[in-house]
Design a protein around this motif. Structure first.
Motif, PDB file in Angstrom:
ATOM      1  N   VAL A 221      42.582  33.161  46.999  1.00  0.00           N
ATOM      2  CA  VAL A 221      42.170  32.332  45.783  1.00  0.00           C
ATOM      3  C   VAL A 221      42.992  31.107  45.476  1.00  0.00           C
ATOM      4  CG1 VAL A 221      42.040  32.567  43.297  1.00  0.00           C
ATOM      5  CG2 VAL A 221      40.699  34.272  44.578  1.00  0.00           C
ATOM      6  N   LEU A 222      44.437  31.634  45.718  1.00  0.00           N
ATOM      7  CA  LEU A 222      45.516  30.511  45.352  1.00  0.00           C
ATOM      8  C   LEU A 222      45.280  29.392  46.331  1.00  0.00           C
ATOM      9  CD1 LEU A 222      48.661  32.597  44.638  1.00  0.00           C
ATOM     10  CD2 LEU A 222      47.193  31.532  42.816  1.00  0.00           C
ATOM     11  N   ASP A 223      44.904  29.632  47.668  1.00  0.00           N
ATOM     12  CA  ASP A 223      44.653  28.724  48.863  1.00  0.00           C
ATOM     13  C   ASP A 223      43.323  27.998  48.635  1.00  0.00           C
ATOM     14  OD1 ASP A 223      47.230  29.190  49.336  1.00  0.00           O
ATOM     15  OD2 ASP A 223      46.915  30.423  51.135  1.00  0.00           O
ATOM     16  N   GLY A 224      42.344  28.704  47.864  1.00  0.00           N
ATOM     17  CA  GLY A 224      41.267  27.979  47.927  1.00  0.00           C
ATOM     18  C   GLY A 224      40.230  28.123  49.002  1.00  0.00           C
ATOM     19  N   ARG A 225      40.503  29.377  49.840  1.00  0.00           N
ATOM     20  CA  ARG A 225      39.754  29.685  50.901  1.00  0.00           C
ATOM     21  C   ARG A 225      38.773  30.798  50.681  1.00  0.00           C
ATOM     22  NH1 ARG A 225      45.041  30.617  53.347  1.00  0.00           N
ATOM     23  NH2 ARG A 225      44.930  32.798  53.202  1.00  0.00           N
ATOM     24  N   LEU A 226      38.512  31.210  49.317  1.00  0.00           N
ATOM     25  CA  LEU A 226      37.432  32.214  48.920  1.00  0.00           C
ATOM     26  C   LEU A 226      36.028  31.465  48.471  1.00  0.00           C
ATOM     27  CD1 LEU A 226      36.975  35.295  49.021  1.00  0.00           C
ATOM     28  CD2 LEU A 226      37.553  35.153  46.657  1.00  0.00           C
ATOM     29  N   ASP A 227      34.960  31.620  49.208  1.00  0.00           N
ATOM     30  CA  ASP A 227      34.012  30.973  48.694  1.00  0.00           C
ATOM     31  C   ASP A 227      33.520  31.570  47.383  1.00  0.00           C
ATOM     32  OD1 ASP A 227      33.730  29.461  50.980  1.00  0.00           O
ATOM     33  OD2 ASP A 227      32.358  30.900  52.131  1.00  0.00           O
ATOM     34  N   GLY A 228      33.068  30.566  46.602  1.00  0.00           N
ATOM     35  CA  GLY A 228      32.566  30.868  45.187  1.00  0.00           C
ATOM     36  C   GLY A 228      33.566  30.978  44.301  1.00  0.00           C
ATOM     37  N   ALA A 229      34.913  30.905  44.746  1.00  0.00           N
ATOM     38  CA  ALA A 229      36.038  31.224  43.668  1.00  0.00           C
ATOM     39  C   ALA A 229      36.886  29.688  43.922  1.00  0.00           C
ATOM     40  CB  ALA A 229      36.775  32.462  43.975  1.00  0.00           C
ATOM     41  N   PRO A 230      36.823  28.837  43.172  1.00  0.00           N
ATOM     42  CA  PRO A 230      37.416  27.607  43.457  1.00  0.00           C
ATOM     43  C   PRO A 230      38.862  27.726  43.058  1.00  0.00           C
ATOM     44  CG  PRO A 230      35.493  27.447  41.959  1.00  0.00           C
ATOM     45  CD  PRO A 230      35.714  28.815  42.350  1.00  0.00           C
ATOM     46  N   ARG A 231      39.798  27.046  43.912  1.00  0.00           N
ATOM     47  CA  ARG A 231      41.220  27.007  43.827  1.00  0.00           C
ATOM     48  C   ARG A 231      41.604  26.752  42.391  1.00  0.00           C
ATOM     49  NH1 ARG A 231      45.995  23.305  46.244  1.00  0.00           N
ATOM     50  NH2 ARG A 231      47.353  25.101  46.745  1.00  0.00           N
ATOM     51  N   PRO A 232      42.417  27.512  41.705  1.00  0.00           N
ATOM     52  CA  PRO A 232      42.953  27.147  40.279  1.00  0.00           C
ATOM     53  C   PRO A 232      43.568  26.134  40.100  1.00  0.00           C
ATOM     54  CG  PRO A 232      43.718  29.525  41.092  1.00  0.00           C
ATOM     55  CD  PRO A 232      43.357  28.817  42.278  1.00  0.00           C
ATOM     56  N   ASP A 233      43.244  25.524  38.869  1.00  0.00           N
ATOM     57  CA  ASP A 233      44.059  23.919  38.328  1.00  0.00           C
ATOM     58  C   ASP A 233      45.527  24.429  38.175  1.00  0.00           C
ATOM     59  OD1 ASP A 233      41.609  22.464  38.580  1.00  0.00           O
ATOM     60  OD2 ASP A 233      40.897  23.602  36.995  1.00  0.00           O
ATOM     61  N   ALA A 234      45.811  25.531  37.597  1.00  0.00           N
ATOM     62  CA  ALA A 234      47.166  25.897  37.190  1.00  0.00           C
ATOM     63  C   ALA A 234      47.401  27.060  37.305  1.00  0.00           C
ATOM     64  CB  ALA A 234      47.476  25.175  35.849  1.00  0.00           C
ATOM     65  N   LEU A 235      48.719  27.550  37.183  1.00  0.00           N
ATOM     66  CA  LEU A 235      49.216  29.059  37.400  1.00  0.00           C
ATOM     67  C   LEU A 235      49.924  29.200  36.277  1.00  0.00           C
ATOM     68  CD1 LEU A 235      49.778  28.929  41.383  1.00  0.00           C
ATOM     69  CD2 LEU A 235      47.673  29.758  40.290  1.00  0.00           C
ATOM     70  N   LEU A 236      49.921  30.617  35.971  1.00  0.00           N
ATOM     71  CA  LEU A 236      50.817  31.332  35.221  1.00  0.00           C
ATOM     72  C   LEU A 236      51.502  32.597  35.902  1.00  0.00           C
ATOM     73  CD1 LEU A 236      48.959  31.545  31.774  1.00  0.00           C
ATOM     74  CD2 LEU A 236      50.801  29.960  32.451  1.00  0.00           C
ATOM     75  N   VAL A 237      52.634  32.440  36.241  1.00  0.00           N
ATOM     76  CA  VAL A 237      53.531  33.404  36.930  1.00  0.00           C
ATOM     77  C   VAL A 237      54.122  34.357  36.066  1.00  0.00           C
ATOM     78  CG1 VAL A 237      54.985  33.987  38.852  1.00  0.00           C
ATOM     79  CG2 VAL A 237      53.899  31.900  38.668  1.00  0.00           C
ATOM     80  N   VAL A 238      53.598  35.762  35.857  1.00  0.00           N
ATOM     81  CA  VAL A 238      54.196  36.582  34.953  1.00  0.00           C
ATOM     82  C   VAL A 238      55.339  37.320  35.664  1.00  0.00           C
ATOM     83  CG1 VAL A 238      53.569  38.535  33.554  1.00  0.00           C
ATOM     84  CG2 VAL A 238      51.811  36.725  33.834  1.00  0.00           C
ATOM     85  N   VAL A 239      56.463  37.226  35.045  1.00  0.00           N
ATOM     86  CA  VAL A 239      57.667  38.025  35.618  1.00  0.00           C
ATOM     87  C   VAL A 239      58.343  38.969  34.583  1.00  0.00           C
ATOM     88  CG1 VAL A 239      59.959  37.288  36.264  1.00  0.00           C
ATOM     89  CG2 VAL A 239      57.937  36.020  37.172  1.00  0.00           C
TER      90      VAL A 239
END
Length: 636
Positions: free
Chosen positions: A77-95
């Motif tokens: 998903v992060l790399d935009g390699r999954l059909d039907g699941a567009p790459r995110p525009d932004a990320l929230l990294v929960v730590v």
């Protein structure tokens, strides 16, 4: 309101990611599967800055070097390699602030994706409580991206996070990306920690003292079994008065139908099929709710992770790892989420072995059957030492399921992976803490709602079909009088109709299979109906009992006798027969939804067919053994 952006939540398991997701999306979340795969997808809407932001909770991962299907989906998903699941525009990294040093590896890998990123720090309150220290603003400067501290389950900092999400296009980016070389990465992480003034949280002294006992190879197991004993005693003891209240309510509703619905056919359909059938299952809701409440409490205080650590030794003997215990533990609620949880296992053969074992874990669907049969077998006041006999039998059945699951997993692993070795297992040991009441209640309600949804769909449809099968074909009064039936006696009429119904025909047709187990045709129909959902066994016997004695269905079940054959006139539900039924339900795969999920997860009908076959044969053989042993012990 149009969606402004797709923002993905990334984080390690137990970092509080789901709490942040729930706080941001509220009741606007929905679940599904990623296109073309069976990994669960959680998507919701967050209103921020007058716009709707689409929030996606990605599967938890410790790094972006995947070793399991769940982690692979996150990377794709992060790399935009999954059909039907567009790459995110932004990320929230929960730590998790209490494990910041370890989490910086994931942060570095995420920053390498060159997407607008914001770090969300959780458990900062716990860090401070345990004498830790962290300068959030300094951490933001060191990383070069926004950093916010939140306490998800108390919704602290969520308003500020919404504001920051609204301005995702203007989030700053690091001037220099973190290094990728492992040696340089360690030095980078150390420099970030020093710049942020990070001091790790001290380990709880109380946690250390408790873990010295609870994680001990001997004392830990003793405490584990004691906790489970108290667990099941509580389920029976506290639920009994509540169960009586539910039973009274449905009895009153059935009486209303009988008094105010003039048509005998419609009265029977509503009173026996809908209220009697579904109500006979809903009577056990108090036990099921208590079961889920206690499981949520044990998880919330941090004990279940200790149980997983203890069971890792047991799992290793079955050729599995501790993560498989987490999947099997999920099967206590239902085998379906347990089977789906195997996606976190890195080994395909471990996933298969765990899937084959998961249906043996005692799911909530078995609970109504067990409670009904144990209630018929043992008086509620009976005790064995300080414990109630009913609770001990229930504990024994859960233990039987768990041990059998280990044996099944061992056998499958031996057959499919003769030379395989268990992979390293890592599990965090959170400090013991008082769980948030809202989180516990939400976890309990989520599981209870799934059971109630099944009652409103599968069990209603099955109960209606059973009622029709038990009351058709229609018989005229003349036919019944010719057969010697007193048509003025409603009980005699009901008994004749049921005994000459389509259901009776089916039940008698399979009698040669179940006769050795002591089942009569009515029990056979219940066992067959349980293929749709185990709980419908209770609904079936409830309808039969209500037809024979609507005022005292439990008494009617105890007094039920064989109508014909060599055992004619003898009691059906004797101790040996009940023991056979309990053991049969402990082993049999009587849930077609579980079969469908195994098919979906393995991609073939071969393994669900094997699971159904070996569990059905095992159930019959073990039930015969249980009946034989019980008959020898009781002289029955």
């Amino acid at each position: 309101m149009t969606e402004d952006a797709r923002i993905a939540l990334v984080g390690s398991p137990n970092a509080g990611k789901t709490s942040v997701f729930n706080a941001l999306t509220g009741l606007r979340a929905k679940t599904g599967n990623y296109p073309g795969v069976t990994v669960a997808r959680y998507v919701g809407t967050c209103r921020a800055g007058g716009r709707a932001q689409l929030i996606e909770d990605l599967p938890g991962t410790y790094s972006l070097e995947p070793i399991s299907p769940d982690e692979r989906i996150t990377v794709d998903v992060l790399d935009g390699r999954l059909d039907g699941a567009p790459r995110p525009d932004a990320l929230l990294v929960v730590v998790d602030a209490t494990t910041l040093r370890r989490s910086l590896l994931l942060v570095a890998q995420v920053l390498a994706r060159s997407l607008p990123t914001c770090v969300v720090l959780t458990f900062t309150d716990e860090l401070a409580l345990r004498q830790g220290r962290l300068d959030v603003d300094a951490l933001s400067r060191a990383l070069g991206v926004p950093v916010l501290a939140v306490v998800g389950h108390r919704r602290l900092g969520i308003a500020q996070l919404r504001e920051r999400i609204a301005s995702w296009r203007s989030w700053p980016a690091p001037v220099l990306a973190p290094p990728t070389d492992p040696a340089e990465l360690d030095a980078w992480a150390e420099s970030v920690l020093v710049f942020a003034g990070y001091r790790p949280a001290e380990r709880h002294r109380a946690t250390q003292r408790l873990d010295a006992v609870l994680l001990h190879p001997v004392w830990g197991l003793i405490v584990f079994f004691a906790v489970m004993m108290v667990f099941f005693q509580t389920v029976f003891t506290l639920a009994a008065p509540l169960q009586g209240g539910v039973e009274t309510l449905f009895g009153w509703l059935s009486g209303l139908v009988a008094d105010h619905v003039g048509s005998p056919w419609l009265s029977g359909l509503l009173g026996d099929a809908v209220i009697g059938g579904v109500g006979g299952v809903l009577v056990f809701v108090p036990q099921i709710v208590l079961l889920f409440l206690l499981l949520a409490l044990l998880e919330g205080v941090g004990y279940l992770s200790r149980a997983a650590f203890l069971m890792d030794r047991v799992m290793a003997r079955a050729g599995l790892e501790g993560r498989a215990f987490v999947a099997l533990l999920s099967s206590f609620a239902c085998a379906i989420p347990g089977i789906m949880a195997t996606r976190t296992l890195p080994s395909a053969k471990d996933r298969l072995a765990t899937m084959m074992a998961a249906p043996l874990m005692t799911c909530s669907a078995r609970l109504p059957v067990y409670v009904l049969l144990i209630g018929l077998l043992v008086d509620p006041s009976s005790r064995i030492g300080p414990f109630g006999a009913q609770g001990l039998i229930m504990f024994g059945l859960y233990l039987l399921g768990a041990v059998s699951a280990m044996v099944a997993a061992w056998a499958v692993k031996k057959l499919t992976d003769r030379h395989g070795t268990p992979m390293p297992f890592f599990m965090e040991m959170p400090p013991y803490r008082m769980p948030a009441p809202r989180a516990v209640l939400l976890a309990m309600w989520s599981s209870a709602r799934a059971f109630l949804r099944k009652c409103s769909t599968v069990i209603v449809v099955t109960s209606l079909a059973l009622w029709l099968a038990l009351n058709l074909p229609l018989h005229s009064a003349a036919q019944m009088r010719a057969a010697g039936v007193d048509t003025t006696n409603s009980v005699a009429v009901s008994a004749y109709v049921i005994d000459h119904s389509y259901a009776a025909t089916v039940g008698r047709a399979v009698a040669p299979v179940f006769d050795p187990l002591g089942f009569d045709w009515r029990v056979n129909v219940g066992v067959l109906s349980a293929q749709s959902a185990r709980e419908t066994f209770v609904a079936t016997l409830g309808q039969v009992a209500a037809a024979e004695d609507a005022e005292n269905p439990a008494g009617a079940l105890r007094a039920m006798t064989y109508p014909d054959g060599p055992r004619a006139g003898q009691q059906v539900l004797t101790a040996p027969t009940i023991a056979a039924l309990l053991v049969y339900f402990a082993y049999a795969l009587q849930c077609m939804a579980t079969v469908a999920v195994i098919r979906r997860e393995t991609g073939t009908w071969r393994w669900p067919a094997i699971a159904f076959g070996y569990l059905t044969v095992t159930a019959w053989l073990m039930a015969l053994l249980a009946r034989t042993v019980t008959a020898a012990l009781t002289g029955g």
